[in-house]
Write an enzyme that holds these catalytic residues in place. Structure first.
Site: not given
Ligand code: ADP
Ligand code: ASP
Ligand code: MG
Length: 811
Positions: A603, A675, A679
């Site tokens: 998560e 990054d 995601k």
């Protein structure tokens, strides 16, 4: 009249034997006291005599230790004076005899079983002499004169009828206190010294109690009673206050050493209650063993026991199907050779019968079965019989299991989720016992998971391996430390951190690491850390209900997940590398987790502690469709673009983001959009697309060659961009716009890039390092769902990791 039996530990120390004296002397009715040898002495007698028989003269040292144990006990427990002298004299005579026998063995280098039986008898003879002198008003009665055995299958078996008769004659009148050595007996025909088998003092006591219709049989030992499991293996095992004879029999037959199994039958037959008590804690309630349960105990299983020493022999072959008498022949052949079988399982197809027996009996059993079925083996109807050794048998026991559906399902489900393979199993129609065989290496883990899942434990345990002790890992450990007590008290969950690893060191401790000083322990007791050490340490511990928590950004650590999941270890990752790696790898990890019944959770890979992935999962699981994702997912970049001002140039803002620990350890991962790409890829995959990183269109705002050199070179060059960013900022400020690094997914197309947003855009006033995610779905269509909040920071990320851990515990 009652019969009291005191075990080896009860008489084996000064404090113990003085407690025995107190307990016996305070009895309010006549008692017959059965005494074991001092703890460890029977083993030592066997060991010493074997040494002597092997011509090893150091047996004399062992013998001296035996002497010393007894002499020392007498000197300390019996006050100086006549009684003490008498005790020393009487034991001295016996020890001298023993010395002569051992010397004889040493000289002839031979030890027959008859001599061996004689030697072990000294243990109980010595201890009961000491007890007789110590306890006021005690009378010594030698068990050899009334406990009689006969020889069958080369074993000494009790002759019950004769023994009962002799006991009745011996105890026509009771002295107030009679002391009887346990364990020893004599052969009814030749009078040779024999015994009732290891642990047999319990049996001696039961035989006497039954023959004399005693009011009760008390077994005094070194634990508070019969426990839910062997307390040396399961430290959360607790005392069972009440058991039926059947339950006690099932448990001790399967290795619960607290009572010698033959003990139950004689007293059960006469309906004499057994009470197990602790000599060292006489006020504890203990365990009462009776015919029928009185209390309304609700737990389905009462206890678990196990036998480590197991071999499994399977007789199989297509030629067995429908043939009458195969089982008869199997058991006849084994019985003829005195081989005892403790587990039998036959498939209804009839083409295989598996039997569980002790490792020592396995070779002989194979030999006799291969002889018995030689003709069928030759014809190919039955396969050659071989034994699988190194196994363990576990039994769960409880009369409440009767007619309770779901016990076996829960049992095997729990074992499966923990990666424990059941090799054979058996449940009798009495439904009071389910027994199964596993690899002996899985014994401890099996006992633990069963104890845990049947709520025999006060709390459920989750065993955690925490990798990475930096900002997130350190914060997580702190949060666990602060929350542990509350979770234990209010949720019945024990978080046990059994491993902590950083790049340099690794510390493993099955009992749990002290979290208030883990840094010190890691340095002091840890081993040198490496990916291999981590892998071997985690898998090698083979501990139940375990979770590997990755708080690093390391690709090497991420490469271990697959093996961990395959070993039924759940993985919680703050590390994004695995979930954003090649799609095939991501999918494989998820599939292994599903197949193994464990979890792979991440998560915090997106939006730190914000509930983004879980929300997407919930939407999709309920049939919604994600049509579009638009998001600001980089806390670092948002922080940088919020910080840039006339006073704070671009390069300085980057440095500040690093100092605030928002950025990845290498800030170029953030600046290059890598990054955010990771995601977005993870979100897209969770939303059902097979996106790869290279398919994300990336609109860079720092020229590519800034990312090529070393990190130092990067820091040196980055101020060159300050002027350009300041100009851009000034222009945007005049237009009332702001810079946001936005990730988008729509119609399968994914992109990341810098976007100028005006005040109507939901990301316009996104402050600090916050993140925002807008989910446009079939249901949330006109007004997208919006999730917004801190998107970076150790505390919130650690809390997100903690939440994943809690969802595995499912409390
Ligand atoms: P004694 O010398 O008094 O006869 P034992 O050593 O024979 O004592 O048996 C007591 C020991 O049995 C305990 O110390 C404990 O370690 C072990 N044990 C194994 N399983 C159980 C169980 N289910 N409940 C209690 N004790 C058990
Ligand atoms: N001393 C014997 C043994 O150690 C019998 C007993 O303690 O019950 O096996
Ligand atoms: Mg015992």
């Amino acid at each position: 009249m009652k019969v009291l039996k005191f075990g080896g530990t009860s008489v084996g120390s000064v404090s113990g034997i003085l407690n025995v004296k107190k307990i016996v002397e305070s009895a309010k009715e006549p008692v017959i006291v059965v005494i074991s040898a001092l703890s460890g002495i029977t083993d030592k007698l066997i060991y010493t005599s074997n040494m002597a028989a092997n011509g090893d003269l150091t047996y004399e040292d062992e013998f001296r230790e035996i002497v010393q144990r007894h002499v020392g006990l007498i000197n300390e427990a019996i006050p100086a004076g006549n009684v003490q002298v008498e005790a020393q004299q009487r034991t001295g005579e016996l020890l001298n005899e023993l010395k002569d026998i051992l010397q004889g063995i040493y000289l002839i280098k031979d030890l027959s079983s008859k001599t061996s039986d004689m030697i072990v008898s000294y243990g109980e003879r010595l201890s009961s002499i000491i007890a007789t002198r110590l306890i006021n008003g005690a009378n010594y009665l030698d068990a050899r004169t009334f406990i009689k055995t006969e020889k069958k299958f080369s074993k000494h078996i009790l002759d019950s009828e004769l023994t009962n008769q002799l006991i009745k004659e011996t105890f026509k009148t009771y002295p107030p206190i009679a002391i009887v050595p346990g364990f020893i007996s004599s052969d009814k025909t030749n009078g040779n010294i024999t015994n009732l088998g290891r642990g047999g003092s319990d049996y001696t006591a039961a035989i006497i109690a039954a023959a004399l219709d005693a009011k009760g049989l008390e077994i005094w030992t070194d634990v508070d009673g019969f426990m839910t499991a062997d307390p040396r293996v399961i430290n959360s095992a607790y005392t069972i206050n009440e058991l039926t004879y059947v339950e006690a029999m099932e448990l001790c037959n399967f290795g619960a050493k607290v009572i010698y199994p033959p003990t139950i039958y004689p007293v059960c037959h006469k309906n004499i209650p057994i009470l197990i008590k602790n000599t060292f804690n006489p006020s504890a309630q203990g365990t009462t063993i009776i015919k029928e349960k009185c209390s309304s105990e609700s737990k389905a299983i009462k206890g678990i026991s196990s036998i480590n020493d197991t071999s499994l022999i399977t007789i199989q072959g297509l030629g067995m199907v429908g043939v009458i008498g195969v089982n008869y022949r199997i058991f006849k052949a084994l019985a003829k050779n005195g081989i005892s079988v403790f587990l039998v399982s036959q498939a209804s197809s009839e083409n295989s019968t598996s039997i569980g027996l002790r490792n020592d009996d396995a070779d002989l059993a194979c030999q006799v079965l291969n002889e018995e079925f030689a003709k069928e083996i030759e014809m190919g109807e039955i396969n050659t019989v071989t034994a699988e050794k190194g196994l363990a048998t576990i039994a769960i026991v409880g009369e409440n299991m009767k007619h309770t559906p779901g016990i076996a399902g829960k049992l095997f489900g729990t074992l499966g989720r923990n990666g424990i393979n059941v090799i054979a199993c058996a449940q009798g129609a009495s439904e009071t016992n389910i027994s199964f065989v596993v690899d002996a290496r899985f014994l401890r883990k099996s006992l633990n998971v069963i104890h845990d899942s049947f709520f025999l434990s006060e709390y459920q345990v989750l065993n955690l391996f925490i990798c990475g002790t930096g900002t997130v890992g350190g914060s997580l450990i702190e949060q666990i430390r602060n929350q542990r007590q509350k979770l234990m008290e209010e949720n019945g969950l024990k978080l046990n951190v059994v491993g902590i690893m950083d790049a340099f060191r690794a510390l493993f401790c099955r009992e749990g690491i002290d979290l208030s000083n883990y840094q010190g322990e890691l340095q002091e007791k840890g081993i040198e850390g490496s990916v291999q050490a981590m892998h071997d340490g985690v898998i090698g511990m083979n501990i139940f209900n375990s979770v590997f928590v990755d708080c690093t950004a390391s690709p090497d650590v991420a490469s271990l997940y697959k093996d961990f999941l395959q070993h039924n270890i759940s993985v919680v990752a703050a590390n994004k590398i695995a979930a954003s790696s090649e799609y095939g790898n991501y999918r494989e990890l998820k599939q292994i987790a599903r197949k193994r019944g464990v979890k792979y959770l991440f998560e915090t890979n997106v939006g730190a502690g914000l509930p983004i992935i879980n929300t997407i999962n919930d939407l999709i699981n309920s049939g919604d469709k994600i049509l579009k994702i638009e998001a600001v997912l980089s806390g670092t970049l948002n922080y940088i673009f919020n910080k840039i001002s006339a006073d704070i140039p671009f390069s300085h803002a980057i440095k500040m983001a690093q100092e605030e620990r928002y950025s990845e350890p290498d800030p170029r991962i953030d600046l290059s959009g890598k990054d955010v790409i990771r995601k977005l890829v993870i979100l897209a995959r969770e939303a059902g697309s097979q996106l790869e990183q290279e398919n994300v269109i990336s609109n860079l705002f720092v020229p590519e060659d800034y990312f090529k050199g070393s990190l130092d070179e990067f820091w040196e060059r980055i101020p060159q961009l300050d002027a350009e960013f300041e100009n851009r900022r000034k222009k945007l400020a005049s237009e009332n716009k702001r810079l946001r690094f936005v990730a988008k997914l729509e119609n399968g197309k994914a992109s990341v890039g810098l976007q100028e947003v005006d005040s109507k855009h939901p990301a316009y006033d996104l402050e600090g390092s916050n993140n925002i995610i807008l989910l446009t779905t079939a249901r949330y269509n006109e007004y997208p769902m919006m999730i917004k909040g801190y998107g970076a920071g150790a505390g919130v990320t650690a809390a997100g990791v903690f939440a994943d851990i809690m969802s595995i515990a499912n409390v």
